[in-house]
Design a protein around this motif. Structure first.
Motif, PDB file in Angstrom:
ATOM      1  N   ALA A  19     -40.006 -13.580  -3.180  1.00 18.32           N
ATOM      2  CA  ALA A  19     -40.561 -12.241  -3.392  1.00 18.32           C
ATOM      3  C   ALA A  19     -41.262 -11.737  -2.139  1.00 18.32           C
ATOM      4  O   ALA A  19     -41.176 -10.552  -1.792  1.00 18.32           O
ATOM      5  CB  ALA A  19     -41.526 -12.257  -4.574  1.00 18.32           C
ATOM      6  N   LEU A  20     -41.940 -12.638  -1.444  1.00 21.00           N
ATOM      7  CA  LEU A  20     -42.655 -12.257  -0.228  1.00 21.00           C
ATOM      8  C   LEU A  20     -41.703 -11.688   0.818  1.00 21.00           C
ATOM      9  O   LEU A  20     -42.006 -10.690   1.477  1.00 21.00           O
ATOM     10  CB  LEU A  20     -43.394 -13.473   0.332  1.00 21.00           C
ATOM     11  N   ARG A 165     -51.508 -17.530   0.000  1.00 15.32           N
ATOM     12  CA  ARG A 165     -50.849 -17.416   1.301  1.00 15.32           C
ATOM     13  C   ARG A 165     -49.966 -16.172   1.342  1.00 15.32           C
ATOM     14  O   ARG A 165     -49.938 -15.451   2.347  1.00 15.32           O
ATOM     15  CB  ARG A 165     -50.027 -18.683   1.544  1.00 15.32           C
ATOM     16  N   ALA A 166     -49.267 -15.910   0.253  1.00  9.89           N
ATOM     17  CA  ALA A 166     -48.399 -14.733   0.199  1.00  9.89           C
ATOM     18  C   ALA A 166     -49.216 -13.449   0.283  1.00  9.89           C
ATOM     19  O   ALA A 166     -48.869 -12.523   1.032  1.00  9.89           O
ATOM     20  CB  ALA A 166     -47.572 -14.754  -1.089  1.00  9.89           C
ATOM     21  N   PHE A 167     -50.316 -13.379  -0.473  1.00  8.60           N
ATOM     22  CA  PHE A 167     -51.160 -12.183  -0.441  1.00  8.60           C
ATOM     23  C   PHE A 167     -51.763 -11.983   0.946  1.00  8.60           C
ATOM     24  O   PHE A 167     -51.807 -10.866   1.466  1.00  8.60           O
ATOM     25  CB  PHE A 167     -52.274 -12.308  -1.480  1.00  8.60           C
ATOM     26  N   ASP A 168     -52.246 -13.059   1.549  1.00 14.55           N
ATOM     27  CA  ASP A 168     -52.842 -12.946   2.877  1.00 14.55           C
ATOM     28  C   ASP A 168     -51.814 -12.498   3.903  1.00 14.55           C
ATOM     29  O   ASP A 168     -52.104 -11.681   4.786  1.00 14.55           O
ATOM     30  CB  ASP A 168     -53.449 -14.289   3.304  1.00 14.55           C
ATOM     31  N   LYS A 174     -47.899  -7.883   7.147  1.00 17.15           N
ATOM     32  CA  LYS A 174     -46.798  -7.075   6.633  1.00 17.15           C
ATOM     33  C   LYS A 174     -47.299  -5.780   6.020  1.00 17.15           C
ATOM     34  O   LYS A 174     -46.701  -5.226   5.109  1.00 17.15           O
ATOM     35  CB  LYS A 174     -46.007  -7.863   5.578  1.00 17.15           C
ATOM     36  N   ALA A 175     -48.416  -5.260   6.550  1.00 14.37           N
ATOM     37  CA  ALA A 175     -49.021  -4.080   5.936  1.00 14.37           C
ATOM     38  C   ALA A 175     -48.093  -2.889   5.933  1.00 14.37           C
ATOM     39  O   ALA A 175     -48.162  -2.030   5.056  1.00 14.37           O
ATOM     40  CB  ALA A 175     -50.318  -3.723   6.665  1.00 14.37           C
ATOM     41  N   GLY A 176     -47.212  -2.801   6.917  1.00 11.32           N
ATOM     42  CA  GLY A 176     -46.296  -1.675   6.964  1.00 11.32           C
ATOM     43  C   GLY A 176     -45.000  -1.926   6.235  1.00 11.32           C
ATOM     44  O   GLY A 176     -44.125  -1.077   6.207  1.00 11.32           O
ATOM     45  N   ASN A 177     -44.860  -3.099   5.619  1.00 17.66           N
ATOM     46  CA  ASN A 177     -43.622  -3.470   4.950  1.00 17.66           C
ATOM     47  C   ASN A 177     -43.597  -2.923   3.530  1.00 17.66           C
ATOM     48  O   ASN A 177     -44.589  -2.961   2.816  1.00 17.66           O
ATOM     49  CB  ASN A 177     -43.520  -5.001   4.926  1.00 17.66           C
ATOM     50  N   GLU A 178     -42.441  -2.433   3.099  1.00 16.30           N
ATOM     51  CA  GLU A 178     -42.335  -1.820   1.772  1.00 16.30           C
ATOM     52  C   GLU A 178     -42.659  -2.808   0.662  1.00 16.30           C
ATOM     53  O   GLU A 178     -43.286  -2.460  -0.338  1.00 16.30           O
ATOM     54  CB  GLU A 178     -40.922  -1.269   1.574  1.00 16.30           C
ATOM     55  N   THR A 179     -42.263  -4.086   0.831  1.00 11.57           N
ATOM     56  CA  THR A 179     -42.563  -5.095  -0.185  1.00 11.57           C
ATOM     57  C   THR A 179     -44.060  -5.265  -0.348  1.00 11.57           C
ATOM     58  O   THR A 179     -44.588  -5.321  -1.459  1.00 11.57           O
ATOM     59  CB  THR A 179     -41.928  -6.447   0.202  1.00 11.57           C
ATOM     60  N   LEU A 183     -46.349  -4.195  -3.785  1.00 16.21           N
ATOM     61  CA  LEU A 183     -47.134  -5.186  -4.520  1.00 16.21           C
ATOM     62  C   LEU A 183     -48.567  -4.718  -4.675  1.00 16.21           C
ATOM     63  O   LEU A 183     -49.131  -4.742  -5.769  1.00 16.21           O
ATOM     64  CB  LEU A 183     -47.096  -6.537  -3.805  1.00 16.21           C
ATOM     65  N   PHE A 184     -49.191  -4.279  -3.596  1.00 13.06           N
ATOM     66  CA  PHE A 184     -50.585  -3.871  -3.681  1.00 13.06           C
ATOM     67  C   PHE A 184     -50.752  -2.560  -4.443  1.00 13.06           C
ATOM     68  O   PHE A 184     -51.779  -2.341  -5.083  1.00 13.06           O
ATOM     69  CB  PHE A 184     -51.209  -3.807  -2.288  1.00 13.06           C
ATOM     70  N   ASP A 185     -49.747  -1.688  -4.408  1.00 15.29           N
ATOM     71  CA  ASP A 185     -49.773  -0.518  -5.292  1.00 15.29           C
ATOM     72  C   ASP A 185     -49.844  -0.970  -6.745  1.00 15.29           C
ATOM     73  O   ASP A 185     -50.616  -0.439  -7.546  1.00 15.29           O
ATOM     74  CB  ASP A 185     -48.506   0.334  -5.102  1.00 15.29           C
ATOM     75  N   ALA A 186     -49.028  -1.962  -7.082  1.00 17.79           N
ATOM     76  CA  ALA A 186     -48.929  -2.408  -8.473  1.00 17.79           C
ATOM     77  C   ALA A 186     -50.229  -2.994  -8.984  1.00 17.79           C
ATOM     78  O   ALA A 186     -50.553  -2.868 -10.159  1.00 17.79           O
ATOM     79  CB  ALA A 186     -47.805  -3.436  -8.610  1.00 17.79           C
ATOM     80  N   ILE A 187     -51.004  -3.638  -8.127  1.00 16.10           N
ATOM     81  CA  ILE A 187     -52.250  -4.251  -8.592  1.00 16.10           C
ATOM     82  C   ILE A 187     -53.473  -3.427  -8.215  1.00 16.10           C
ATOM     83  O   ILE A 187     -54.603  -3.886  -8.315  1.00 16.10           O
ATOM     84  CB  ILE A 187     -52.395  -5.696  -8.079  1.00 16.10           C
ATOM     85  N   GLY A 188     -53.242  -2.173  -7.787  1.00 18.70           N
ATOM     86  CA  GLY A 188     -54.348  -1.244  -7.600  1.00 18.70           C
ATOM     87  C   GLY A 188     -55.153  -1.427  -6.335  1.00 18.70           C
ATOM     88  O   GLY A 188     -56.319  -1.045  -6.285  1.00 18.70           O
TER      89      GLY A 188
END
Length: 237
Positions: A19-20, A165-168, A174-179, A183-188
């Motif tokens: 997923a990452l 590790r994935a979140f970090d 990967k802040a500019g990455n769509e994935t 993910l962070f949109d989904a968890i607010g």
């Protein structure tokens, strides 16, 4: 003992990193983890201990009615969250560690929400905690077998370092990455990627909404990130 599937640590870890890097998605991970426990509802969610509210963001096994009910009301009376807000990050726990089952069954949360979705207990782990907001992975289940539930809580403990590790990685690299943004949109979580001089390069939808609602951050006429919080301004430089 309730039946389980072969969704083990190795296969679940593969799904986290898949997923990452966009080879699968986070729904695949949740759907697979959800097969381990009977009548399971597995969710990646956040909770704000100061606001006393949160939301189920990414879910497996929970229909729209249950999801809406939790996000609209039951998140505000979740009796597990006071202890969940202070439990060690990365430690998988069973529901009885948050509140004895004999006390849980007396609550509105249990009788009006848990029973309506066919669940009686849960296991969970806190992945991250920042500024009173925690990010958690939890499976609601009909199982009240503490031994069986403990096995699944221990699995969450072993999964936690990979999830952290994935979140970090998403936040830092990967802040500019769509994935990462999705993910962070989904968890607010608002995610803003800035370059030197605080110039904004990209942001996710949650961050855009924070800017629109005057949540303490703003953009100057020259496109620089600013904040009403002095400590944050000093940290930004």
């Amino acid at each position: 003992m309730p039946a389980t599937t072969h969704a083990n640590l190795e296969s679940l870890t593969d799904l986290v990193y898949g997923a990452l890097f966009g080879e699968t998605d986070w729904q695949d991970f949740l759907d697979t983890l959800n097969t381990r426990m009977p009548d399971a509802k597995t969710t990646l969610f956040y909770h704000d201990s100061v606001a006393g509210a949160g939301a189920f963001s990414l879910c497996s096994g929970l229909d729209d009615t249950g999801l809406e009910g939790y996000n609209r009301y039951y998140c505000t009376i979740n009796p597990w969250m006071p202890k969940a807000a202070v439990r060690p990050v990365g430690l998988g726990v069973i529901a009885d560690q948050m509140l004895p089952h004999a006390e849980l069954v007396k609550t509105e949360f249990y009788n009006d929400f848990m029973r309506s979705i066919g669940c009686r207990s849960s296991v969970g782990v806190t992945i991250l905690r920042e500024n009173n907001r925690s990010f958690n992975l939890s499976t609601l289940t009909s199982s009240t077998d503490t031994g069986f539930n403990r096995v699944n809580a221990d699995l969450l403990t072993r999964l936690a370092p990979h999830l952290q590790r994935a979140f970090d990685f998403i936040r830092r690299d990967k802040a500019g990455n769509e994935t990462g943004r999705s993910l962070f949109d989904a968890i607010g979580v608002g995610l803003i990627y800035i370059s030197e001089g605080r110039q904004i390069r990209s942001m996710n939808l949650a961050a855009q909404q924070m800017l629109a609602t005057d949540a303490g951050i703003s953009v100057t006429p020259t496109g620089r990130l600013s904040s009403s919080d002095r400590d944050l301004r000093e940290h930004l430089g």
